[in-house]
Design a protein around this motif. Structure first.
Motif, PDB file in Angstrom:
ATOM      1  N   ASP A 164      -5.848   5.181   0.862  1.00  8.46           N
ATOM      2  CA  ASP A 164      -5.199   5.827   2.008  1.00  8.46           C
ATOM      3  C   ASP A 164      -6.180   6.727   2.749  1.00  8.46           C
ATOM      4  N   GLN A 165      -6.952   7.484   1.986  1.00  7.90           N
ATOM      5  CA  GLN A 165      -7.886   8.393   2.639  1.00  7.90           C
ATOM      6  C   GLN A 165      -9.007   7.616   3.338  1.00  7.90           C
ATOM      7  N   LEU A 220       0.822  -1.205   0.000  1.00  2.84           N
ATOM      8  CA  LEU A 220       0.000   0.000   0.000  1.00  2.84           C
ATOM      9  C   LEU A 220       0.852   1.249   0.000  1.00  2.84           C
ATOM     10  N   THR A 221       2.146   1.071   0.035  1.00  2.68           N
ATOM     11  CA  THR A 221       2.988   2.250   0.094  1.00  2.68           C
ATOM     12  C   THR A 221       3.847   2.349  -1.147  1.00  2.68           C
ATOM     13  N   TYR A 264      -8.805   4.687   4.540  1.00  3.95           N
ATOM     14  CA  TYR A 264      -8.211   4.078   5.739  1.00  3.95           C
ATOM     15  C   TYR A 264      -8.176   5.098   6.883  1.00  3.95           C
TER      16      TYR A 264
END
Ligand SMILES: *[C@@H]1O[C@H](CO)[C@@H](O)[C@H](O)[C@H]1NC(C)=O
Ligand SMILES: *[C@@H]1O[C@H](CO)[C@@H](O)[C@H](O)[C@H]1NC(C)=O
Ligand SMILES: *[C@@H]1O[C@H](CO)[C@@H](O)[C@H](O)[C@H]1NC(C)=O
Ligand SMILES: *[C@@H]1O[C@H](CO)[C@@H](O)[C@H](O)[C@H]1NC(C)=O
Ligand SMILES: *[C@@H]1O[C@H](CO)[C@@H](O)[C@H](O)[C@H]1NC(C)=O
Ligand SMILES: *[C@@H]1O[C@H](CO)[C@@H](O)[C@H](O)[C@H]1NC(C)=O
Ligand SMILES: *[C@@H]1O[C@H](CO)[C@@H](O)[C@H](O)[C@H]1NC(C)=O
Ligand SMILES: *[C@@H]1O[C@H](CO)[C@@H](O)[C@H](O)[C@H]1NC(C)=O
Ligand SMILES: *[C@@H]1O[C@H](CO)[C@@H](O)[C@H](O)[C@H]1NC(C)=O
Ligand SMILES: *[C@@H]1O[C@H](CO)[C@@H](O)[C@H](O)[C@H]1NC(C)=O
Ligand SMILES: *[C@@H]1O[C@H](CO)[C@@H](O)[C@H](O)[C@H]1NC(C)=O
Ligand SMILES: CC(=O)N[C@H]1CO[C@H](CO)[C@@H](O)[C@@H]1O
Length: 743
Positions: free
Chosen positions: A677-678, A190-191, A680
């Motif tokens: 990401d947002q 995810l990164t 999450y």
């Protein structure tokens, strides 16, 4: 985007009608249902009971294996994460929580948690993937935070519409991590790794194009207009390939519609067998016996996925709404469809409905069969069991309502649909005792199940006015030309009606030869609560993730939860739901769409305690219990589940990313990553207006949210289990409920 109808009209006009003579592709063959011998007909339809409903033995055994075995370990892992979070905040967990989750409890003493993920297209699928990631013990971030582990401990995972894509793909892919699910196993970080090249394709097979491998959502390609360079020739080839894939099913005499095309489109994103390398490989799609793009993968086939066999997934359920064919079978049905319409569920073992008007199931593997035995059941009508009676396997067309009925068409010809209905049961065969009827297998394609659940095309017709000018308009002549014998409304989804003759008095489609199925969100219950309200399931906590697009800016406003409460009130003999505000306006005014909220906090304990919920009624209808107080005793009113509601919401200091249009059907990997990401962050920040958050903020500025959210979540998760033991809520949990409960 799938809204570019002019472009699509051009593309469609390039596609020739597909002649029947065309050799079938591997996908077409694999997508075609086949005849099968029927099992003992007295056991074919399971009547789930009108009052005290029962679950299938397979589901019972699945759940019990989780709560006695796998599940106990999952709860311990979760507890450890929550304990760490509590320790970091210098709070002590109530002793009952620690005792419950540490391994001493099992079976019915444990929390029975269901997760429900809303519809809302690819936006919702992506948002909800991030939410599940926030609950996943395998996510180091979520485990460290203290929310990770609930995904593994939950018993059920229910999806509708866009949410069904998530549930379906997750389950059939063998329950990979969420990053693996969205981006493919090779691009799972995810990164940043999401932008690396998509060479992960052959995960399951080695040769790239195979039946088995899972390669992510391929969400860089749009659904209906996937060509990355907008090449209309590629588009035309793509559509020709897709449409050809439903040829075998049509030729077999099965009713086909746009839902089947949709199935073949969605398969390329959410079912094993497609990667970036073979997405536009039309040569192998046409000529290879290997490349099936997920055709042949069956929802009942989940039972052979190893993580399912190990009971290591939450039990997956996909929800589909129905339009009664007796009432309004046209696509011009007004929306939302009536609350009392039957809601169907697909689980890996069974298809059917617990709604009281039907309350019957068939094995999912026999979806599409019309054999209708039931001697001894007392509920089936006579003579529905014509030997030739189904909607033609291999051309034995007809829906035979007669023991001898159904002079179907000759084998091999496109089934003429209702041909068998004129059999009229002259010999009066009391279907069931002797007849085995006609059964089919292969109808329950995973791609078709998720397509039915997201089959919103009839609503587009309505909202966009003219069908011909809608994006689907151009597909209709194509369907007509390719399948000349089909005579149905192509915008509905069709499943031959195995429940013919069942529950004649209450089931609106008891006389219909097909079930007409539409998007699971068309009743406005965008979060699919219904399967989790079935009393026999004993679900006591529902974690509801809502990314439906109720507002102009594609955020939820509580409609889902208000609708669910209204439906439970309308069917109050079967379902119960906690008190909720009476309108979306009230919901929004109370800012309940801005933060996680617990509903039903006071429904389980003796109502003599002071904190009676406000008078939020469960429904805008008059049939609701008037003031939403907790039940005063346990003798009559069943205790509704506690609902943990998590809405999609804009973050104060970020550019909003999680509210894309429901019709946006492609995300570049970087975009998907940013959305995730947002989402999450939304899922893990808790209630920023809580007293905890204010306190923490005073000590440590710029905290993203409530540091006690993971603990409060655990309080909600264990609250019904606590009440079952007759213990009072206490300590940090009492404080959490002050902050998080709707009241
Ligand atoms: C079918 O099942 C019923 C109920 O289990 C049983 O009584 C009956 O004997 C079975 N019939 C056949 C032909 O196996
Ligand atoms: C349902 O269960 C309740 C409580 O166990 C019982 O009193 C009732 O008779 C049952 N109803 C039916 C139709 O079996
Ligand atoms: C927890 O207590 C320790 C020791 O008293 C203190 O240093 C720390 O700041 C406290 N943490 C929080 C979040 O209050
Ligand atoms: C699970 O435990 C319950 C009681 O705790 C018991 O009734 C049930 O039979 C067990 N199931 C399995 C599969 O062990
Ligand atoms: C890949 O193709 C080769 C040659 O056809 C075959 O021998 C091999 O078994 C295939 N591998 C897989 C995993 O299907
Ligand atoms: C899909 O592929 C994965 C591996 O990529 C495999 O574990 C899983 O069993 C497959 N699912 C089905 C239904 O074949
Ligand atoms: C067809 O499949 C073979 C074997 O996987 C592959 O080598 C070839 O490149 C594919 N053809 C196209 C046009 O992609
Ligand atoms: C499939 O193979 C045939 C015969 O080899 C060929 O004529 C045809 O062009 C191929 N199809 C595609 C889409 O390449
Ligand atoms: C079914 O058939 C039996 C005997 O043939 C008859 O007694 C019964 O009334 C019939 N039921 C219906 C619903 O027609
Ligand atoms: C069924 O077929 C038989 C034999 O071909 C024919 O005599 C009869 O009229 C047909 N019945 C119907 C209802 O089509
Ligand atoms: C079936 O039977 C009913 C009642 O006897 C009759 O009205 C109807 O016309 C018959 N239908 C056909 C197709 O024979
Ligand atoms: C008209 C028709 O298709 N009749 C068929 C019904 O099914 C039997 C076998 O079960 C065939 O023998 C008939 O030809």
């Amino acid at each position: 985007m799938i809204t570019s109808s002019a472009a699509l009209a051009l593309i469609f006009s390039l596609i020739p009608a597909i002649p029947y003579a065309t050799a079938q592709t591997a996908a077409s063959l694999a997508y075609t249902p086949h005849g099968a011998s029927c099992p003992n007909v007295t056991q074919f339809i399971r009547l789930a009971g009108s009052e005290n409903q029962t679950l299938s033995p397979q589901e019972l055994s699945y759940i019990s294996a989780r709560t006695n075995g796998t599940g106990a370990g999952a709860w311990q892992t979760y507890l450890q994460n929550v304990q760490n979070a509590a320790q970091a905040q210098n709070v002590t967990l109530p002793a009952y929580m620690t005792a419950l989750l540490s391994g001493s409890a099992s079976g019915a003493a444990l929390p029975n948690v269901g997760l429900a993920v809303s519809g809302g297209g690819l936006r919702a699928a992506t948002f909800n993937a991030a939410v599940l990631n926030a609950l996943d013990a395998r996510s180091p971030a979520a485990a460290g935070l203290g929310t990770g582990g609930l995904l593994q401990a939950a018993n059920y995972l229910v999806g509708s519409s866009g949410g069904s894509w998530l549930v379906g793909s997750l389950s059939q892919a063998g329950f990979p991590t969420l990053p693996e699910l969205v981006f493919g196993p090779g691009n799972a970080s995810l990164t940043g790794a999401a932008s690396s090249s998509s060479s992960s394709g052959s995960a399951g097979g080695g040769n790239g194009t195979d039946f088995g491998g899972y390669s992510g959502w391929n969400s860089q390609f749009g659904f209906l207009n996937p060509s990355p360079i907008g090449d209309t020739n590629v588009q035309a080839e793509y559509f020709q390939a897709v449409v050809q894939e439903i040829q075998g099913k049509a030729q077999g005499g099965f009713p086909v519609s746009f839902a089947d095309i949709w199935a073949r489109v969605l398969a390329r994103h959410f079912v094993n067998g497609t990667d970036a390398a073979n997405f536009f490989d039309f040569v192998n799609a046409t000529n290879s016996t290997q490349q099936a793009h997920g055709a042949g993968q069956l929802w009942s086939g989940l039972t052979s996925v190893s993580s399912f066999q190990a009971n290591a997934q939450p039990f997956p359920i996909i929800v589909v709404d129905s339009i009664s064919s007796q009432g309004n079978s046209s696509s011009s049905t007004t929306l939302p469809i009536p609350l009392t319409n039957v809601i169907y569920e697909f689980n890996p073992f069974e298809f059917g409905s617990y709604d009281p008007s039907l309350s019957a199931f068939i094995p999912t593997s026999l979806l599409g069969s019309t054999a209708n035995g039931g001697s001894g059941s007392g509920q089936t009508v006579n003579g529905t069991n014509g030997q030739n009676g189904t909607t033609g396997v291999g051309g034995n067309g007809g829906t035979g309502t007669g023991g001898q009925g159904g002079n179907g068409t000759a084998d091999g010809q496109p089934g003429t649909g209702t041909n068998g209905a004129n059999g009229n049961s002259t010999t009066g065969a009391n279907g069931g005792t002797s007849g085995n009827g006609t059964c089919v297998t292969g109808f329950d394609q995973t791609s078709f199940v998720i397509a039915l659940s997201s089959n919103l095309f009839n609503s587009l017709n309505q909202t966009s006015g003219q069908l011909s000018s809608s994006l689907l308009g151009p597909a209709i002549p194509l369907l007509n030309a390719s399948f000349p014998n089909a005579s149905r409304d192509f915008l509905l989804g069709y499943v031959p009606n195995t429940f013919q003759g069942i529950a004649n008095a209450t089931f609106p489609d008891a006389q219909s030869d097909v079930l007409t199925l539409v998007d699971g969100s068309e009743d406005a219950e965008f979060v699919p609560f219904q399967p989790l309200l079935v009393k026999a399931r004993n679900v006591d906590v529902i974690f509801a993730s809502d990314a439906s697009g109720n507002t102009d800016t594609n955020y939820p406003n509580g409609t889902s939860i208000i609708t669910a409460a209204a439906r439970a009130a309308a069917l109050s003999g079967s379902y119960s739901f906690p008190p909720v505000p009476s309108s979306a306006d009230q919901f929004v005014a109370a800012q309940l769409n801005q933060r996680p909220v617990f509903f039903g906090c006071n429904s389980a304990d003796n109502a003599t305690n002071a904190t009676t919920p406000n008078n939020g009624t469960a429904s805008t209808n008059s049939t609701t219990p008037t003031n939403g107080t907790a039940p005063t005793n346990s003798t009559s009113t069943p205790i509704p589940p506690l609902v943990i509601y998590l809405p999609n919401v804009p973050l104060p200091n970020d550019i909003a990313l999680t509210n894309t249009s429901t019709f946006q059907d492609a995300f570049a990997p970087q975009t998907a990553l940013a959305i995730i990401d947002q989402a999450y962050a939304i899922a893990t920040r808790g209630f920023v207006g809580s007293a905890f958050a204010h306190q923490a903020e005073a000590a440590t500025p710029n905290l993203p949210g409530d540091p006690l959210w993971p603990v409060c979540l655990a309080c909600a998760v264990t609250d019904r289990a606590r009440a079952r033991q007759g213990l009072p809520r206490d300590g940090v949990c009492a404080a959490c409920f002050q902050q998080y409960c709707f009241s």
